[in-house]
Scaffold this motif. Structure first.
Motif, PDB file in Angstrom:
ATOM      1  N   CYS A   1      -1.908  -1.591  -7.873  1.00 46.11           N
ATOM      2  CA  CYS A   1      -2.419  -2.068  -6.592  1.00 46.11           C
ATOM      3  C   CYS A   1      -1.553  -1.535  -5.451  1.00 46.11           C
ATOM      4  O   CYS A   1      -0.332  -1.476  -5.555  1.00 46.11           O
ATOM      5  CB  CYS A   1      -2.438  -3.590  -6.568  1.00 46.11           C
ATOM      6  SG  CYS A   1      -3.212  -4.272  -5.093  1.00 46.11           S
ATOM      7  N   ALA A   2      -2.199  -1.137  -4.348  1.00 47.74           N
ATOM      8  CA  ALA A   2      -1.505  -0.542  -3.208  1.00 47.74           C
ATOM      9  C   ALA A   2      -0.679  -1.554  -2.423  1.00 47.74           C
ATOM     10  O   ALA A   2       0.182  -1.164  -1.640  1.00 47.74           O
ATOM     11  CB  ALA A   2      -2.516   0.126  -2.282  1.00 47.74           C
ATOM     12  N   VAL A   3      -0.908  -2.838  -2.614  1.00 53.20           N
ATOM     13  CA  VAL A   3      -0.134  -3.866  -1.918  1.00 53.20           C
ATOM     14  C   VAL A   3       1.217  -3.993  -2.622  1.00 53.20           C
ATOM     15  O   VAL A   3       1.269  -4.218  -3.831  1.00 53.20           O
ATOM     16  CB  VAL A   3      -0.890  -5.215  -1.919  1.00 53.20           C
ATOM     17  CG1 VAL A   3      -0.066  -6.295  -1.267  1.00 53.20           C
ATOM     18  CG2 VAL A   3      -2.225  -5.070  -1.229  1.00 53.20           C
ATOM     19  N   GLU A   4       2.296  -3.829  -1.877  1.00 53.94           N
ATOM     20  CA  GLU A   4       3.633  -3.791  -2.470  1.00 53.94           C
ATOM     21  C   GLU A   4       4.008  -5.071  -3.204  1.00 53.94           C
ATOM     22  O   GLU A   4       4.734  -5.027  -4.187  1.00 53.94           O
ATOM     23  CB  GLU A   4       4.670  -3.500  -1.389  1.00 53.94           C
ATOM     24  CG  GLU A   4       4.581  -2.103  -0.831  1.00 53.94           C
ATOM     25  CD  GLU A   4       5.628  -1.850   0.232  1.00 53.94           C
ATOM     26  OE1 GLU A   4       6.547  -2.668   0.395  1.00 53.94           O
ATOM     27  OE2 GLU A   4       5.510  -0.827   0.910  1.00 53.94           O
ATOM     28  N   THR A   5       3.511  -6.205  -2.757  1.00 53.72           N
ATOM     29  CA  THR A   5       3.867  -7.477  -3.381  1.00 53.72           C
ATOM     30  C   THR A   5       2.963  -7.855  -4.549  1.00 53.72           C
ATOM     31  O   THR A   5       3.205  -8.864  -5.198  1.00 53.72           O
ATOM     32  CB  THR A   5       3.833  -8.609  -2.340  1.00 53.72           C
ATOM     33  OG1 THR A   5       2.526  -8.650  -1.751  1.00 53.72           O
ATOM     34  CG2 THR A   5       4.874  -8.375  -1.249  1.00 53.72           C
ATOM     35  N   CYS A   6       1.946  -7.063  -4.811  1.00 51.26           N
ATOM     36  CA  CYS A   6       1.014  -7.355  -5.909  1.00 51.26           C
ATOM     37  C   CYS A   6       1.489  -6.673  -7.195  1.00 51.26           C
ATOM     38  O   CYS A   6       1.705  -5.469  -7.215  1.00 51.26           O
ATOM     39  CB  CYS A   6      -0.386  -6.882  -5.547  1.00 51.26           C
ATOM     40  SG  CYS A   6      -1.591  -7.239  -6.843  1.00 51.26           S
ATOM     41  N   PRO A   7       1.627  -7.422  -8.271  1.00 52.20           N
ATOM     42  CA  PRO A   7       2.113  -6.842  -9.530  1.00 52.20           C
ATOM     43  C   PRO A   7       1.016  -6.291 -10.437  1.00 52.20           C
ATOM     44  O   PRO A   7       1.304  -5.833 -11.529  1.00 52.20           O
ATOM     45  CB  PRO A   7       2.795  -8.032 -10.200  1.00 52.20           C
ATOM     46  CG  PRO A   7       1.966  -9.203  -9.777  1.00 52.20           C
ATOM     47  CD  PRO A   7       1.535  -8.881  -8.362  1.00 52.20           C
ATOM     48  N   TRP A   8      -0.235  -6.302 -10.013  1.00 52.98           N
ATOM     49  CA  TRP A   8      -1.342  -5.961 -10.892  1.00 52.98           C
ATOM     50  C   TRP A   8      -1.617  -4.468 -10.980  1.00 52.98           C
ATOM     51  O   TRP A   8      -1.459  -3.730 -10.027  1.00 52.98           O
ATOM     52  CB  TRP A   8      -2.624  -6.662 -10.434  1.00 52.98           C
ATOM     53  CG  TRP A   8      -2.554  -8.135 -10.601  1.00 52.98           C
ATOM     54  CD1 TRP A   8      -2.312  -9.053  -9.635  1.00 52.98           C
ATOM     55  CD2 TRP A   8      -2.706  -8.866 -11.819  1.00 52.98           C
ATOM     56  NE1 TRP A   8      -2.311 -10.316 -10.168  1.00 52.98           N
ATOM     57  CE2 TRP A   8      -2.546 -10.230 -11.502  1.00 52.98           C
ATOM     58  CE3 TRP A   8      -2.960  -8.506 -13.132  1.00 52.98           C
ATOM     59  CZ2 TRP A   8      -2.637 -11.225 -12.471  1.00 52.98           C
ATOM     60  CZ3 TRP A   8      -3.054  -9.502 -14.082  1.00 52.98           C
ATOM     61  CH2 TRP A   8      -2.887 -10.834 -13.752  1.00 52.98           C
ATOM     62  N   ALA A   9      -2.075  -4.068 -12.152  1.00 50.55           N
ATOM     63  CA  ALA A   9      -2.590  -2.724 -12.381  1.00 50.55           C
ATOM     64  C   ALA A   9      -4.076  -2.880 -12.706  1.00 50.55           C
ATOM     65  O   ALA A   9      -4.519  -3.960 -13.095  1.00 50.55           O
ATOM     66  CB  ALA A   9      -1.864  -2.050 -13.534  1.00 50.55           C
ATOM     67  N   PHE A  10      -4.836  -1.817 -12.539  1.00 51.60           N
ATOM     68  CA  PHE A  10      -6.273  -1.899 -12.785  1.00 51.60           C
ATOM     69  C   PHE A  10      -6.811  -0.535 -13.166  1.00 51.60           C
ATOM     70  O   PHE A  10      -6.158   0.486 -12.957  1.00 51.60           O
ATOM     71  CB  PHE A  10      -7.007  -2.432 -11.550  1.00 51.60           C
ATOM     72  CG  PHE A  10      -6.867  -1.554 -10.333  1.00 51.60           C
ATOM     73  CD1 PHE A  10      -7.809  -0.585 -10.051  1.00 51.60           C
ATOM     74  CD2 PHE A  10      -5.782  -1.682  -9.491  1.00 51.60           C
ATOM     75  CE1 PHE A  10      -7.673   0.229  -8.946  1.00 51.60           C
ATOM     76  CE2 PHE A  10      -5.637  -0.883  -8.379  1.00 51.60           C
ATOM     77  CZ  PHE A  10      -6.583   0.083  -8.104  1.00 51.60           C
ATOM     78  N   ILE A  11      -7.987  -0.520 -13.758  1.00 48.35           N
ATOM     79  CA  ILE A  11      -8.692   0.713 -14.067  1.00 48.35           C
ATOM     80  C   ILE A  11      -9.663   0.976 -12.918  1.00 48.35           C
ATOM     81  O   ILE A  11     -10.511   0.148 -12.612  1.00 48.35           O
ATOM     82  CB  ILE A  11      -9.482   0.609 -15.393  1.00 48.35           C
ATOM     83  CG1 ILE A  11      -8.570   0.246 -16.548  1.00 48.35           C
ATOM     84  CG2 ILE A  11     -10.251   1.901 -15.653  1.00 48.35           C
ATOM     85  CD1 ILE A  11      -7.757   1.353 -17.118  1.00 48.35           C
ATOM     86  N   ASP A  12      -9.510   2.112 -12.257  1.00 46.90           N
ATOM     87  CA  ASP A  12     -10.367   2.473 -11.125  1.00 46.90           C
ATOM     88  C   ASP A  12     -11.698   2.983 -11.660  1.00 46.90           C
ATOM     89  O   ASP A  12     -11.790   4.069 -12.209  1.00 46.90           O
ATOM     90  CB  ASP A  12      -9.670   3.548 -10.285  1.00 46.90           C
ATOM     91  CG  ASP A  12     -10.462   3.936  -9.057  1.00 46.90           C
ATOM     92  OD1 ASP A  12     -11.547   3.362  -8.840  1.00 46.90           O
ATOM     93  OD2 ASP A  12      -9.995   4.811  -8.313  1.00 46.90           O
ATOM     94  N   GLY A  13     -12.729   2.203 -11.489  1.00 51.94           N
ATOM     95  CA  GLY A  13     -14.049   2.574 -11.982  1.00 51.94           C
ATOM     96  C   GLY A  13     -14.930   3.217 -10.923  1.00 51.94           C
ATOM     97  O   GLY A  13     -16.096   3.488 -11.187  1.00 51.94           O
ATOM     98  N   SER A  14     -14.375   3.469  -9.744  1.00 49.06           N
ATOM     99  CA  SER A  14     -15.188   4.072  -8.687  1.00 49.06           C
ATOM    100  C   SER A  14     -15.493   5.533  -9.008  1.00 49.06           C
ATOM    101  O   SER A  14     -14.738   6.193  -9.721  1.00 49.06           O
ATOM    102  CB  SER A  14     -14.487   3.965  -7.332  1.00 49.06           C
ATOM    103  OG  SER A  14     -13.290   4.708  -7.325  1.00 49.06           O
ATOM    104  N   ARG A  15     -16.580   6.038  -8.472  1.00 51.58           N
ATOM    105  CA  ARG A  15     -17.005   7.397  -8.761  1.00 51.58           C
ATOM    106  C   ARG A  15     -15.978   8.443  -8.350  1.00 51.58           C
ATOM    107  O   ARG A  15     -15.681   9.363  -9.088  1.00 51.58           O
ATOM    108  CB  ARG A  15     -18.301   7.682  -8.014  1.00 51.58           C
ATOM    109  CG  ARG A  15     -19.426   7.961  -8.929  1.00 51.58           C
ATOM    110  CD  ARG A  15     -20.653   8.323  -8.153  1.00 51.58           C
ATOM    111  NE  ARG A  15     -21.756   7.578  -8.749  1.00 51.58           N
ATOM    112  CZ  ARG A  15     -22.959   7.586  -8.317  1.00 51.58           C
ATOM    113  NH1 ARG A  15     -23.265   8.270  -7.248  1.00 51.58           N
ATOM    114  NH2 ARG A  15     -23.885   6.913  -8.932  1.00 51.58           N
ATOM    115  N   ASN A  16     -15.453   8.294  -7.148  1.00 55.16           N
ATOM    116  CA  ASN A  16     -14.516   9.298  -6.648  1.00 55.16           C
ATOM    117  C   ASN A  16     -13.045   8.889  -6.817  1.00 55.16           C
ATOM    118  O   ASN A  16     -12.170   9.489  -6.222  1.00 55.16           O
ATOM    119  CB  ASN A  16     -14.813   9.617  -5.181  1.00 55.16           C
ATOM    120  CG  ASN A  16     -14.680   8.405  -4.293  1.00 55.16           C
ATOM    121  OD1 ASN A  16     -14.435   7.301  -4.764  1.00 55.16           O
ATOM    122  ND2 ASN A  16     -14.851   8.596  -3.005  1.00 55.16           N
TER     123      ASN A  16
END
Length: 115
Positions: free
Chosen positions: A62-77
């Motif tokens: 996640c682009a927010v510095e205080t957020c510890p989460w990771a994610f799979i980017d499912g967007s087309r681009n």
């Protein structure tokens, strides 16, 4: 930035014991890794499988510095930046909006009609 495989090797070298991840190798039209356990080791196995497969370049933090989460980017681009648009994305956009509005306000002087 170091390659993902180098990062995984470094993380394994830093720990006193090499992690054992419950993965099964699948062979077919597209070979891959499949996690076979649940819990924390299963979650780590899911991440490892994602990093080695086609979705490895879609694994983001996640682009927010205080957020510890990771994610799979499912967007087309592959342009997704936040783990959740409802939480982190909304907060980021709201802060940017408020900063723009605060900078565009003109200071108001006294409102007197003296001649």
């Amino acid at each position: 930035m170091p390659a993902r495989t180098e990062l995984v090797r470094e993380a394994g070298a830093r720990s006193p014991e090499s992690p054992v991840l419950p993965l099964r190798v699948t062979i077919g039209a597209r070979p891959g890794l499949v996690p076979v356990a649940g819990g924390v080791t299963g979650a780590l196995a899911c991440i490892a499988a994602a990093m080695t497969g086609d979705s490895g370049d879609r694994l983001k933090v996640c682009a927010v510095e205080t957020c510890p989460w990771a994610f799979i980017d499912g967007s087309r681009n592959r342009s997704r930046s936040w783990c959740s648009m409802r939480v982190c994305g909304n907060r980021t956009r709201t802060r940017a909006y408020r900063a723009r509005k605060q900078g565009s306000r003109h200071p108001q002087g006294a409102n007197t009609d003296t001649v």
